[in-house]
Design a protein around this motif. Structure first.
Motif, PDB file in Angstrom:
ATOM      1  N   VAL A  54     -32.219 -24.689  18.698  1.00 52.77           N
ATOM      2  CA  VAL A  54     -33.530 -24.550  19.325  1.00 52.77           C
ATOM      3  C   VAL A  54     -33.664 -25.614  20.404  1.00 52.77           C
ATOM      4  N   ASP A  55     -34.236 -25.225  21.547  1.00 54.77           N
ATOM      5  CA  ASP A  55     -34.500 -26.164  22.632  1.00 54.77           C
ATOM      6  C   ASP A  55     -35.872 -26.803  22.432  1.00 54.77           C
ATOM      7  N   LEU A  56     -35.953 -28.126  22.617  1.00 59.82           N
ATOM      8  CA  LEU A  56     -37.202 -28.836  22.353  1.00 59.82           C
ATOM      9  C   LEU A  56     -38.309 -28.401  23.299  1.00 59.82           C
ATOM     10  N   PHE A  57     -37.996 -28.207  24.587  1.00 60.46           N
ATOM     11  CA  PHE A  57     -39.011 -27.771  25.537  1.00 60.46           C
ATOM     12  C   PHE A  57     -39.555 -26.399  25.162  1.00 60.46           C
ATOM     13  N   ARG A  58     -38.672 -25.481  24.829  1.00 58.61           N
ATOM     14  CA  ARG A  58     -39.115 -24.137  24.471  1.00 58.61           C
ATOM     15  C   ARG A  58     -39.873 -24.139  23.152  1.00 58.61           C
ATOM     16  N   LEU A  59     -39.492 -25.016  22.241  1.00 58.89           N
ATOM     17  CA  LEU A  59     -40.222 -25.123  20.979  1.00 58.89           C
ATOM     18  C   LEU A  59     -41.635 -25.631  21.213  1.00 58.89           C
TER      19      LEU A  59
END
Length: 394
Positions: A54-59
């Protein structure tokens, strides 16, 4: 009590890193902001350890209900897997931020298990052995990861419940013997604590720079609310106009003008890329501007040029950046100088409490919505529709 030499060395490094982080958080006005981002980053790391990258920005964007931009080659199955991974990470964060009664029950059982394994051993070593025993008994991974910070605080190792310090990376593939797992757990704790301390110091530096710019703008005016707006942006990095107005007890128009002024000062940025009075725009400090890249498509080219989208380069949200080549060549063993702390007296904790409560309520609403979709019901009832038999609205 016998502990191997390799375990003792790893224990020493882990204890020092945890102690530094805990001391840096003591009396720090940004502790609640750090808790939010550390919980989000911990959920990302735990999801990756469980096989879901999971990408932190997208999360962060998904947690705030923002539509995510699709890549040029993203297929429907890839899109579905990504959404499933993001929902899984949000579920993992709920164990730390807003656990439901069942999660609380399992977490308390996991804490009791750690207590039973910790007799006569150092707390960090006991946490490692207890986690290994828990997993051997097919216990819940999220429960034991959430129990570790509470157990360390209970044993007096930390003052705060450090959500980021869970040793979750030890659950990746590796040796399963007790000593090997303990060393891997302690190394993971050391990395988590060191990275979290770097995050906190970066947040302090960013907040201090923003307050300095705003101080030059406001001068000696004690009635200006711009410093308080900066405080809330630092504490709740994605902030809407209505949330700022409610926190500062001012009008929507006044909050909008404050955010526009901060954007002009290059302190804040509108991270959702939306325009218009009716759109729900969110703001954050400039370090979080890359969130816009994952929520909105880049604008079309107005001049003739090379075809295709420009290459997207993102920066980690709290990555330590060097200002000059000489700083980049510095030896990694040198301990960075810790910046001077801001005076906590000017921080409005009441406004921050309201924002934290609103964020927790949003998390609970997302979980209820996902549960409703999983059961095959419509996400939202329209006018004139009735609830399915045997269910209740929320």
């Amino acid at each position: 009590m016998f502990v191997s030499g390799e375990t003792v060395a790893a224990l020493e490094h882990a204890a020092i890193a945890v102690g530094r982080l805990d001391a840096a958080l003591a009396g720090n006005p940004l502790r609640r902001a750090w808790t939010f981002w550390s919980e989000l980053d911990a959920a990302r790391r735990h999801a990756e350890a469980d096989g879901r990258k999971v990408d932190l920005f997208r999360l962060a964007a998904h947690l705030h209900g923002l539509p995510l931009r699709l890549g040029d080659t993203t297929s429907a199955p890839e899109r579905g897997r990504e959404i499933a991974g993001l929902n899984y990470a949000i579920e993992l964060r709920s164990w730390m931020a807003a656990p439901d009664p069942e999660q609380v029950r399992l977490r308390d059982i996991a804490v009791d298990s750690l207590r039973n394994c910790g007799s006569g051993q150092p707390a960090l070593v006991a946490a490692a052995r207890g986690m290994l025993d828990w997993l051997a008994g097919q216990g819940s991974r999220p429960a034991i990861r959430t129990a570790v910070p509470l157990f360390l605080r209970e044993r007096g190792v930390t003052i705060h419940a450090l959500a980021a310090v869970t040793g979750g990376d030890a659950l990746r593939s590796g040796s399963d013997d007790p000593d090997g797992f303990a060393v891997r757990f302690l190394d993971a704790v050391r990395r988590e604590a060191a990275d979290s301390r770097d995050m906190l110091l970066t947040m302090e530096r960013e907040w201090r720079d923003a307050r300095t710019k705003v101080g030059r703008r406001t001068g000696a005016r004690s009635t200006s609310r711009l410093p308080a707006a900066v405080d809330l942006l630092a504490a709740a990095p994605l902030l809407s106009i209505s949330a700022l107005a409610e926190a500062l007890d001012c009008s929507i128009e006044g909050a909008s003008r404050m955010l526009d002024a901060l954007v002009q000062l290059e302190v804040a940025a509108e991270v959702t890329g939306r325009t218009g009075r009716g759109a729900r725009r969110l703001y954050g400090l400039k370090r979080l501007l890359p969130i816009r890249a994952v929520t909105t498509a880049p604008q079309r080219r107005t001049t003739i040029g090379q075809r295709g989208r420009p290459k997207r380069v993102l920066t980690a949200p709290f990555a330590e950046l060097t200002d000059s080549p000489s700083m980049a060549e510095a030896t990694p063993d040198v301990e960075p100088a810790e910046p001077a702390r801001l005076a906590p007296a000017s921080f409005d904790f009441d406004a921050l409490d309201r924002l934290v409560a609103a964020a927790d309520e949003r998390t609970r609403n997302v979980r209820r919505l996902l549960d409703r979709i999983a059961r095959g019901y419509k996400p939202v009832l329209r006018n004139g529709e009735t609830e399915e038999p045997g269910t209740s609205t929320f």
